[in-house]
Design a protein around this motif. Sequence first.
Motif, short mmCIF file in Angstrom:
data_model
loop_
_atom_site.label_atom_id
_atom_site.label_comp_id
_atom_site.label_asym_id
_atom_site.label_seq_id
_atom_site.Cartn_x
_atom_site.Cartn_y
_atom_site.Cartn_z
N HIS A 123 -4.91 -9.01 4.00
CA HIS A 123 -4.70 -8.17 2.83
C HIS A 123 -4.78 -6.70 3.23
O HIS A 123 -5.67 -6.31 3.97
CB HIS A 123 -5.73 -8.49 1.76
CG HIS A 123 -5.61 -9.86 1.19
ND1 HIS A 123 -4.60 -10.23 0.33
CD2 HIS A 123 -6.36 -10.98 1.38
CE1 HIS A 123 -4.73 -11.50 0.01
NE2 HIS A 123 -5.80 -11.99 0.64
N HIS A 124 -3.82 -5.94 2.74
CA HIS A 124 -3.76 -4.51 3.04
C HIS A 124 -3.77 -3.74 1.72
O HIS A 124 -3.11 -4.15 0.75
CB HIS A 124 -2.47 -4.14 3.80
CG HIS A 124 -2.29 -4.86 5.09
ND1 HIS A 124 -1.96 -6.20 5.16
CD2 HIS A 124 -2.37 -4.42 6.37
CE1 HIS A 124 -1.86 -6.56 6.43
NE2 HIS A 124 -2.09 -5.50 7.18
N ALA A 125 -4.47 -2.63 1.69
CA ALA A 125 -4.45 -1.77 0.51
C ALA A 125 -4.74 -0.33 0.94
O ALA A 125 -5.74 -0.06 1.60
CB ALA A 125 -5.47 -2.23 -0.53
N ILE A 126 -3.86 0.57 0.53
CA ILE A 126 -4.01 1.98 0.84
C ILE A 126 -3.34 2.76 -0.28
O ILE A 126 -2.34 2.31 -0.87
CB ILE A 126 -3.38 2.32 2.22
CG1 ILE A 126 -3.74 3.72 2.66
CG2 ILE A 126 -1.87 2.11 2.20
CD1 ILE A 126 -3.34 4.03 4.11
N ALA A 127 -3.89 3.91 -0.63
CA ALA A 127 -3.36 4.69 -1.75
C ALA A 127 -3.58 6.17 -1.51
O ALA A 127 -4.41 6.58 -0.68
CB ALA A 127 -4.01 4.25 -3.06
N ALA A 128 -2.81 6.96 -2.25
CA ALA A 128 -2.93 8.42 -2.15
C ALA A 128 -2.72 9.02 -3.53
O ALA A 128 -1.85 8.58 -4.29
CB ALA A 128 -1.90 8.97 -1.17
N SER A 415 -0.94 8.42 -11.65
CA SER A 415 -1.43 9.57 -10.89
C SER A 415 -1.64 9.28 -9.41
O SER A 415 -2.14 10.16 -8.68
CB SER A 415 -2.77 10.03 -11.49
OG SER A 415 -3.72 8.98 -11.47
N ALA A 416 -1.28 8.09 -8.94
CA ALA A 416 -1.47 7.76 -7.53
C ALA A 416 -0.41 6.77 -7.09
O ALA A 416 0.17 6.03 -7.90
CB ALA A 416 -2.87 7.19 -7.28
N VAL A 417 -0.17 6.77 -5.78
CA VAL A 417 0.80 5.85 -5.16
C VAL A 417 0.01 4.90 -4.27
O VAL A 417 -0.84 5.33 -3.47
CB VAL A 417 1.83 6.64 -4.32
CG1 VAL A 417 2.74 5.68 -3.57
CG2 VAL A 417 2.63 7.57 -5.21
#
Length: 542
Positions: A123-128, A415-417
């Motif tokens: 599982h991968h999760a990353i946000a900005a 408000s985030a990607v």
Amino acid sequence: MASYWRLCVLLLALSWAGARAEDEGDDVDVEDDLEEVGDGDVEEDKTPEPPVVAYKPPEPMGEHYFAESFDRGMLDGWVLSKAKKDGIDEEIAKYDGKWEVEEMIESRLPGDKGLVLKSRAKHHAIAAPMLRPFIFDTKPLIVQYEVNFQSGIDCGGAYVKLLSQTPDLDLDQFVDKTPYTIMFGPDKCGEDYKLHFIFRHKNPKTGEFEEKHAKKPDADLRTYYTDKKTHLYTLVLNPDNSFEILVDQTVINSGNLLTDMTPAINPPAEIEDPDDHKPEDWDERPKIQDPDAVKPEDWDEDAPAKIPDEDAVKPDGWLDDEPEYISDPDAVKPEDWDEDMDGEWEAPQIPNPKCESAPGCGTWKRPMIDNPNYKGKWKPPMIDNPNYQGIWKPRKIPNPDFFEDLHPFRMTPFSAVGLELWSMSSDIFFDNFFITSDRNTADRWAADGWGLKKAAESAAEPGIVNQMLTAAEERPWLWVIYVLTVALPVVLIVVFCCTGKVRPKDLSCSYLVCHSIPVMNDFYYCHKLYFRSGTAEEFCAF
């Protein structure tokens, strides 16, 4: 003879045209190559390197809400999730898939970096966070980014989530259940190729959210997942509720939020009454048996369907006393046959050789034929039901959950990607995320980023021959066209121009046959078939 040489010249021209097309497909400047070699030694078998396209990081121009090219080589501003996924085993619940910022494995643009999903089966999760939230009001939304499945894709997604603006949004706790406004991008498992556009619609009566899915594109998406090229995915949402989905700046799906989403945005104004029940005496039978019909007195239900043919006659020579099969006279009981264990030995049966020349053997029986008097079991004929009331349906009542939202474009601000993914394939390359409300600004960003990748990949593509061979591997029927357009003219040159045949004088008959040559418009070559002494020869004829 003049026609003979004319055909030879035309065939030579056809072969030269095919070779010329191959040379042009290679995009190699011979003079430039010679200048680069100069007076030094030439390596005979060295394959020329494809031209290098100079890379310059794209710079956002105009109004935008988010722009990320990763060319700084770092994950500045991006947050890796530290959360665990609910409802699954502890061992695989962590979002511990690896991310790296690096160039593509076979990069054609030195210096061009992107975000790469590195781990398989994790599982991968990353946000900005974005520069500012996007508010759905009077301006369109354009979301675009690039994806390259460098190692192919077996099962996994490469979609982006636009995370809803909420007071409790915590990017380092980003999981699959984190509220999002829009989910968009490619996804594949097995032979199911998808391009998602999903948005969460808020029910104005209950306040609950429901996912709405865009209709599946009619276009064949397979190539985008298998060609290992960088593709640009774009979503355009307009305030009038229309939407477009583009791949490589070509529209492959479009529609309207009010009419082309599943389930529908607005529920029906009326529903079937759940408390309404079909009356016991409701008659749904359109046809019934005629109650006044009577079976005819001469109707014989016991008559057989088949009867012996009384007109049949036993063929002459029929051997009544000979069986169809006899014991094999040459068969010998095996030495290890044990009658106590195996029973009494009997020779195997073989067809009676005496029956081979006779019309038949054994007891002769008349063949069976259809019984002309057979009628079967009598049934009353069907007539229209005078009491037919139609198929019963519950009555309609006003839908207590009905609402009408004519502006589904006015979605929850985001408000985030974020990328929240699981994949059985690694090395998925993401690049050049961009969110704006201006189409021209998005096109400029695409030209400065994806446009350079496309130019570099095109410059490195193989010549026309390799492209033809690759195409034929996927579509074997192309070999037929290749033979007709390339191989056949060469064979004809050898046959017609090198064998020195002349037209025979005394021939009994001839037929003119013509064939088109696809690579030369409006040109046909013809030949006659001459027949003499049971053989055929082919000669030029115009």
